[in-house]
Design a protein around this motif. Structure first.
Motif, PDB file in Angstrom:
ATOM      1  N   GLN A  72       0.804  -1.219   0.000  1.00  0.00           N
ATOM      2  CA  GLN A  72       0.000   0.000   0.000  1.00  0.00           C
ATOM      3  C   GLN A  72       0.843   1.278   0.000  1.00  0.00           C
ATOM      4  N   THR A  73       2.154   1.154   0.143  1.00  0.00           N
ATOM      5  CA  THR A  73       3.030   2.318   0.167  1.00  0.00           C
ATOM      6  C   THR A  73       3.118   2.921  -1.227  1.00  0.00           C
ATOM      7  N   LYS A  74       2.809   4.219  -1.322  1.00  0.00           N
ATOM      8  CA  LYS A  74       2.873   4.911  -2.604  1.00  0.00           C
ATOM      9  C   LYS A  74       4.292   5.414  -2.841  1.00  0.00           C
ATOM     10  N   VAL A  75       4.866   5.022  -3.994  1.00  0.00           N
ATOM     11  CA  VAL A  75       6.209   5.470  -4.357  1.00  0.00           C
ATOM     12  C   VAL A  75       6.121   6.125  -5.715  1.00  0.00           C
ATOM     13  N   PRO A  76       6.524   7.348  -5.905  1.00  0.00           N
ATOM     14  CA  PRO A  76       7.063   8.287  -4.931  1.00  0.00           C
ATOM     15  C   PRO A  76       5.943   8.871  -4.085  1.00  0.00           C
ATOM     16  N   ILE A  77       6.314   9.360  -2.928  1.00  0.00           N
ATOM     17  CA  ILE A  77       5.347   9.932  -1.995  1.00  0.00           C
ATOM     18  C   ILE A  77       4.898  11.302  -2.494  1.00  0.00           C
ATOM     19  N   GLU A  78       3.589  11.538  -2.486  1.00  0.00           N
ATOM     20  CA  GLU A  78       3.044  12.846  -2.851  1.00  0.00           C
ATOM     21  C   GLU A  78       2.756  13.618  -1.568  1.00  0.00           C
ATOM     22  N   PHE A  79       3.148  14.890  -1.552  1.00  0.00           N
ATOM     23  CA  PHE A  79       2.987  15.707  -0.352  1.00  0.00           C
ATOM     24  C   PHE A  79       1.885  16.733  -0.547  1.00  0.00           C
ATOM     25  N   GLU A  80       1.228  17.085   0.568  1.00  0.00           N
ATOM     26  CA  GLU A  80       0.268  18.175   0.568  1.00  0.00           C
ATOM     27  C   GLU A  80       0.806  19.260   1.490  1.00  0.00           C
ATOM     28  N   GLU A  81       0.621  20.498   1.061  1.00  0.00           N
ATOM     29  CA  GLU A  81       1.153  21.621   1.829  1.00  0.00           C
ATOM     30  C   GLU A  81       0.025  22.289   2.599  1.00  0.00           C
ATOM     31  N   THR A  82      -0.012  22.021   3.893  1.00  0.00           N
ATOM     32  CA  THR A  82      -0.963  22.682   4.775  1.00  0.00           C
ATOM     33  C   THR A  82      -0.127  23.492   5.759  1.00  0.00           C
ATOM     34  N   THR A  83      -0.464  23.477   7.019  1.00  0.00           N
ATOM     35  CA  THR A  83       0.359  24.161   8.009  1.00  0.00           C
ATOM     36  C   THR A  83       1.755  23.555   8.041  1.00  0.00           C
ATOM     37  N   VAL A  84       1.801  22.253   7.905  1.00  0.00           N
ATOM     38  CA  VAL A  84       3.073  21.531   7.777  1.00  0.00           C
ATOM     39  C   VAL A  84       2.994  20.677   6.517  1.00  0.00           C
ATOM     40  N   ILE A  85       4.143  20.332   5.978  1.00  0.00           N
ATOM     41  CA  ILE A  85       4.158  19.473   4.802  1.00  0.00           C
ATOM     42  C   ILE A  85       3.987  18.039   5.274  1.00  0.00           C
ATOM     43  N   SER A  86       2.995  17.345   4.724  1.00  0.00           N
ATOM     44  CA  SER A  86       2.740  15.965   5.120  1.00  0.00           C
ATOM     45  C   SER A  86       2.356  15.146   3.893  1.00  0.00           C
ATOM     46  N   PRO A  87       2.568  13.841   3.939  1.00  0.00           N
ATOM     47  CA  PRO A  87       2.211  13.007   2.797  1.00  0.00           C
ATOM     48  C   PRO A  87       0.704  12.898   2.622  1.00  0.00           C
ATOM     49  N   LYS A  88       0.247  12.921   1.375  1.00  0.00           N
ATOM     50  CA  LYS A  88      -1.189  12.796   1.099  1.00  0.00           C
ATOM     51  C   LYS A  88      -1.646  11.396   1.492  1.00  0.00           C
ATOM     52  N   GLY A  89      -2.651  11.317   2.342  1.00  0.00           N
ATOM     53  CA  GLY A  89      -3.192  10.026   2.742  1.00  0.00           C
ATOM     54  C   GLY A  89      -2.320   9.257   3.708  1.00  0.00           C
ATOM     55  N   GLY A  90      -1.240   9.849   4.183  1.00  0.00           N
ATOM     56  CA  GLY A  90      -0.353   9.168   5.122  1.00  0.00           C
ATOM     57  C   GLY A  90       0.614   8.222   4.428  1.00  0.00           C
ATOM     58  N   VAL A  91       1.427   7.562   5.202  1.00  0.00           N
ATOM     59  CA  VAL A  91       2.391   6.592   4.684  1.00  0.00           C
ATOM     60  C   VAL A  91       2.113   5.264   5.368  1.00  0.00           C
ATOM     61  N   THR A  92       1.899   4.238   4.569  1.00  0.00           N
ATOM     62  CA  THR A  92       1.649   2.907   5.109  1.00  0.00           C
ATOM     63  C   THR A  92       2.935   2.108   5.022  1.00  0.00           C
ATOM     64  N   VAL A  93       3.384   1.583   6.145  1.00  0.00           N
ATOM     65  CA  VAL A  93       4.601   0.779   6.192  1.00  0.00           C
ATOM     66  C   VAL A  93       4.321  -0.504   6.956  1.00  0.00           C
ATOM     67  N   GLU A  94       5.255  -1.403   6.875  1.00  0.00           N
ATOM     68  CA  GLU A  94       5.138  -2.681   7.582  1.00  0.00           C
ATOM     69  C   GLU A  94       6.252  -2.772   8.600  1.00  0.00           C
ATOM     70  N   LEU A  95       5.941  -3.279   9.758  1.00  0.00           N
ATOM     71  CA  LEU A  95       6.951  -3.477  10.799  1.00  0.00           C
ATOM     72  C   LEU A  95       7.322  -4.962  10.821  1.00  0.00           C
ATOM     73  N   GLN A  96       8.595  -5.238  10.627  1.00  0.00           N
ATOM     74  CA  GLN A  96       9.071  -6.624  10.690  1.00  0.00           C
ATOM     75  C   GLN A  96       9.930  -6.771  11.941  1.00  0.00           C
ATOM     76  N   LEU A  97       9.644  -7.811  12.707  1.00  0.00           N
ATOM     77  CA  LEU A  97      10.386  -8.062  13.927  1.00  0.00           C
ATOM     78  C   LEU A  97      11.844  -8.371  13.586  1.00  0.00           C
ATOM     79  N   ARG A  98      12.749  -7.685  14.228  1.00  0.00           N
ATOM     80  CA  ARG A  98      14.185  -7.954  14.009  1.00  0.00           C
ATOM     81  C   ARG A  98      14.588  -9.215  14.773  1.00  0.00           C
ATOM     82  N   GLU A  99      15.508  -9.928  14.213  1.00  0.00           N
ATOM     83  CA  GLU A  99      16.063 -11.095  14.906  1.00  0.00           C
ATOM     84  C   GLU A  99      17.285 -10.645  15.661  1.00  0.00           C
ATOM     85  N   LEU A 100      17.205 -10.676  16.976  1.00  0.00           N
ATOM     86  CA  LEU A 100      18.315 -10.180  17.796  1.00  0.00           C
ATOM     87  C   LEU A 100      19.304 -11.235  18.106  1.00  0.00           C
TER      88      LEU A 100
END
Length: 81
Positions: free
Chosen positions: A53-81
């Protein structure tokens, strides 16, 4: 009292609800420290990777702060320690 000309004459730090300088809100530094600790623990335990679901390249919207349109969806993978 509230005209644009009057506001231009006021000192920028004349009224700040949480203060400025060394006497500002005492919880501010503690909250920032806690946020940094949580972020460090997350990065230590998980790897952040893009997912389908991650959009590449990220599109930004300029409001009070610059933020990605629709947010950024990422996946967290457990690290093997």
């Amino acid at each position: 009292r509230f005209t644009a000309e009057r506001r231009a004459e006021l000192h920028p730090l004349a009224w700040l609800p949480f203060g400025a300088g060394p006497r500002n809100c005492i919880g501010l530094r503690f909250a920032l420290l806690q946020a940094k600790i949580v972020l460090a623990k997350l990065i230590k335990k998980f790897r952040i990777v893009p997912c389908q679901q991650t959009k590449v390249p990220i599109e930004f919207e300029e409001t009070t702060v610059i933020s990605p349109k629709g947010g950024v969806t990422v996946e967290l993978q457990l690290r093997e320690l």
